[in-house]
Design a protein around this motif. Sequence first.
Motif, PDB file in Angstrom:
ATOM      1  N   GLU A 129       0.829  -1.208   0.000  1.00  8.08           N
ATOM      2  CA  GLU A 129       0.000   0.000   0.000  1.00  8.08           C
ATOM      3  C   GLU A 129       0.865   1.261   0.000  1.00  8.08           C
ATOM      4  O   GLU A 129       2.045   1.219   0.344  1.00  8.08           O
ATOM      5  N   ALA A 130       0.256   2.348  -0.372  1.00 11.87           N
ATOM      6  CA  ALA A 130       0.963   3.631  -0.407  1.00 11.87           C
ATOM      7  C   ALA A 130       1.411   4.014   1.006  1.00 11.87           C
ATOM      8  O   ALA A 130       0.665   3.832   1.967  1.00 11.87           O
ATOM      9  N   LEU A 131       2.625   4.514   1.100  1.00  7.50           N
ATOM     10  CA  LEU A 131       3.168   4.983   2.376  1.00  7.50           C
ATOM     11  C   LEU A 131       3.567   6.445   2.233  1.00  7.50           C
ATOM     12  O   LEU A 131       4.058   6.861   1.187  1.00  7.50           O
ATOM     13  N   THR A 132       3.361   7.184   3.300  1.00  7.48           N
ATOM     14  CA  THR A 132       3.803   8.565   3.373  1.00  7.48           C
ATOM     15  C   THR A 132       4.913   8.608   4.416  1.00  7.48           C
ATOM     16  O   THR A 132       4.697   8.237   5.566  1.00  7.48           O
ATOM     17  N   ILE A 133       6.076   9.050   3.985  1.00 10.86           N
ATOM     18  CA  ILE A 133       7.244   9.006   4.848  1.00 10.86           C
ATOM     19  C   ILE A 133       7.821  10.404   5.011  1.00 10.86           C
ATOM     20  O   ILE A 133       8.081  11.101   4.025  1.00 10.86           O
ATOM     21  N   GLY A 134       8.011  10.790   6.267  1.00 13.99           N
ATOM     22  CA  GLY A 134       8.683  12.051   6.552  1.00 13.99           C
ATOM     23  C   GLY A 134      10.180  11.860   6.351  1.00 13.99           C
ATOM     24  O   GLY A 134      10.725  10.813   6.698  1.00 13.99           O
ATOM     25  N   ILE A 135      10.831  12.860   5.784  1.00 17.72           N
ATOM     26  CA  ILE A 135      12.267  12.748   5.510  1.00 17.72           C
ATOM     27  C   ILE A 135      12.982  14.012   5.971  1.00 17.72           C
ATOM     28  O   ILE A 135      12.586  15.115   5.601  1.00 17.72           O
ATOM     29  N   VAL A 136      13.983  13.832   6.816  1.00 14.94           N
ATOM     30  CA  VAL A 136      14.863  14.935   7.201  1.00 14.94           C
ATOM     31  C   VAL A 136      16.072  14.813   6.279  1.00 14.94           C
ATOM     32  O   VAL A 136      16.860  13.873   6.391  1.00 14.94           O
ATOM     33  N   GLY A 137      16.181  15.720   5.336  1.00 12.39           N
ATOM     34  CA  GLY A 137      17.215  15.654   4.309  1.00 12.39           C
ATOM     35  C   GLY A 137      16.575  15.483   2.948  1.00 12.39           C
ATOM     36  O   GLY A 137      15.351  15.599   2.795  1.00 12.39           O
ATOM     37  N   LYS A 188       7.501  17.145  17.391  1.00 15.36           N
ATOM     38  CA  LYS A 188       6.629  16.002  17.090  1.00 15.36           C
ATOM     39  C   LYS A 188       5.612  16.329  15.999  1.00 15.36           C
ATOM     40  O   LYS A 188       4.460  15.900  16.049  1.00 15.36           O
ATOM     41  N   ASN A 189       6.061  17.083  15.001  1.00 17.92           N
ATOM     42  CA  ASN A 189       5.215  17.438  13.851  1.00 17.92           C
ATOM     43  C   ASN A 189       5.353  16.383  12.755  1.00 17.92           C
ATOM     44  O   ASN A 189       5.783  16.658  11.643  1.00 17.92           O
ATOM     45  N   PHE A 190       4.999  15.158  13.100  1.00 16.88           N
ATOM     46  CA  PHE A 190       5.091  14.079  12.125  1.00 16.88           C
ATOM     47  C   PHE A 190       3.893  13.131  12.252  1.00 16.88           C
ATOM     48  O   PHE A 190       3.978  11.944  11.982  1.00 16.88           O
ATOM     49  N   GLN A 191       2.750  13.678  12.609  1.00 18.12           N
ATOM     50  CA  GLN A 191       1.555  12.869  12.840  1.00 18.12           C
ATOM     51  C   GLN A 191       0.985  12.250  11.561  1.00 18.12           C
ATOM     52  O   GLN A 191       0.333  11.224  11.612  1.00 18.12           O
ATOM     53  N   ASN A 192       1.188  12.870  10.431  1.00 15.02           N
ATOM     54  CA  ASN A 192       0.566  12.400   9.191  1.00 15.02           C
ATOM     55  C   ASN A 192       1.483  11.532   8.340  1.00 15.02           C
ATOM     56  O   ASN A 192       1.289  11.435   7.139  1.00 15.02           O
ATOM     57  N   VAL A 193       2.462  10.895   8.977  1.00 16.74           N
ATOM     58  CA  VAL A 193       3.383  10.045   8.228  1.00 16.74           C
ATOM     59  C   VAL A 193       3.395   8.639   8.826  1.00 16.74           C
ATOM     60  O   VAL A 193       3.025   8.432   9.985  1.00 16.74           O
ATOM     61  N   ASP A 194       3.822   7.691   8.014  1.00 12.68           N
ATOM     62  CA  ASP A 194       3.910   6.298   8.453  1.00 12.68           C
ATOM     63  C   ASP A 194       5.266   5.980   9.077  1.00 12.68           C
ATOM     64  O   ASP A 194       5.400   4.962   9.773  1.00 12.68           O
ATOM     65  N   ALA A 195       6.254   6.816   8.827  1.00 14.44           N
ATOM     66  CA  ALA A 195       7.598   6.650   9.385  1.00 14.44           C
ATOM     67  C   ALA A 195       8.366   7.935   9.142  1.00 14.44           C
ATOM     68  O   ALA A 195       7.944   8.783   8.344  1.00 14.44           O
ATOM     69  N   VAL A 196       9.502   8.065   9.828  1.00 11.02           N
ATOM     70  CA  VAL A 196      10.390   9.210   9.614  1.00 11.02           C
ATOM     71  C   VAL A 196      11.791   8.677   9.338  1.00 11.02           C
ATOM     72  O   VAL A 196      12.295   7.834  10.093  1.00 11.02           O
ATOM     73  N   LEU A 197      12.383   9.157   8.254  1.00 12.43           N
ATOM     74  CA  LEU A 197      13.761   8.817   7.906  1.00 12.43           C
ATOM     75  C   LEU A 197      14.636  10.031   8.152  1.00 12.43           C
ATOM     76  O   LEU A 197      14.226  11.167   7.844  1.00 12.43           O
ATOM     77  N   ILE A 198      15.816   9.797   8.704  1.00  7.05           N
ATOM     78  CA  ILE A 198      16.762  10.883   8.942  1.00  7.05           C
ATOM     79  C   ILE A 198      18.057  10.563   8.210  1.00  7.05           C
ATOM     80  O   ILE A 198      18.674   9.521   8.431  1.00  7.05           O
ATOM     81  N   HIS A 199      18.436  11.482   7.322  1.00 11.75           N
ATOM     82  CA  HIS A 199      19.631  11.332   6.491  1.00 11.75           C
ATOM     83  C   HIS A 199      20.920  11.404   7.306  1.00 11.75           C
ATOM     84  O   HIS A 199      20.964  12.032   8.359  1.00 11.75           O
TER      85      HIS A 199
END
Length: 173
Positions: A31-39, A62-73
């Motif tokens: 399924e489609a995923l929405t991922i927050g990305i720092v970088g 903690k402004n990442f409520q609408n994502v399925d995960a957060v990636l940090i570069h």
Amino acid sequence: MKKWFIFITSLLLLSACSQPPHFDSPIYSGEALTIGIVGEPPNVREKNISFIPLSMEDVLKKNFQNVDAVLIHKRYLKEAAKPPYADVYLQSPVPFVFIESEKVYLAFVDRELSYEKAHQMKSGDYFIGFYKDTYFGVGLYNHIKNEKTIQDGYSRLFALLERAKHTGKIIVQ
């Protein structure tokens, strides 16, 4: 004639050894995923993955409520390992993934440990993550770092993140 045979055989062996072996590299088709990305957003093969830019300030707030995960570069890992962020990762409702960390996951979740003083990672994982008291890692095929193996790593990471979204825990297959 024997010298030519040995020479040609040697060349064939050398050229075969210099090529990475073929491996199956399925594209994530879940399924489609929405991922927050720092970088910078990575170059991935999947069309069902959306990246939303985040700052380290967003993470702290903690402004990442609408994502399925957060990636940090990799570029942001030293900052991401600072003490105020540890509680964010420990209490997060979504997985956090650290890209190309040279240090173990404790650098990010232990308030007393700086990035510089944390142990070197020995697993060789390209992605390490933390979600609900569980550490996880995703390595590259044969630890070879090139575009194909990195994209394969992202595909496997996306499958892991989708399972976490549905089960509420990390399940490595």
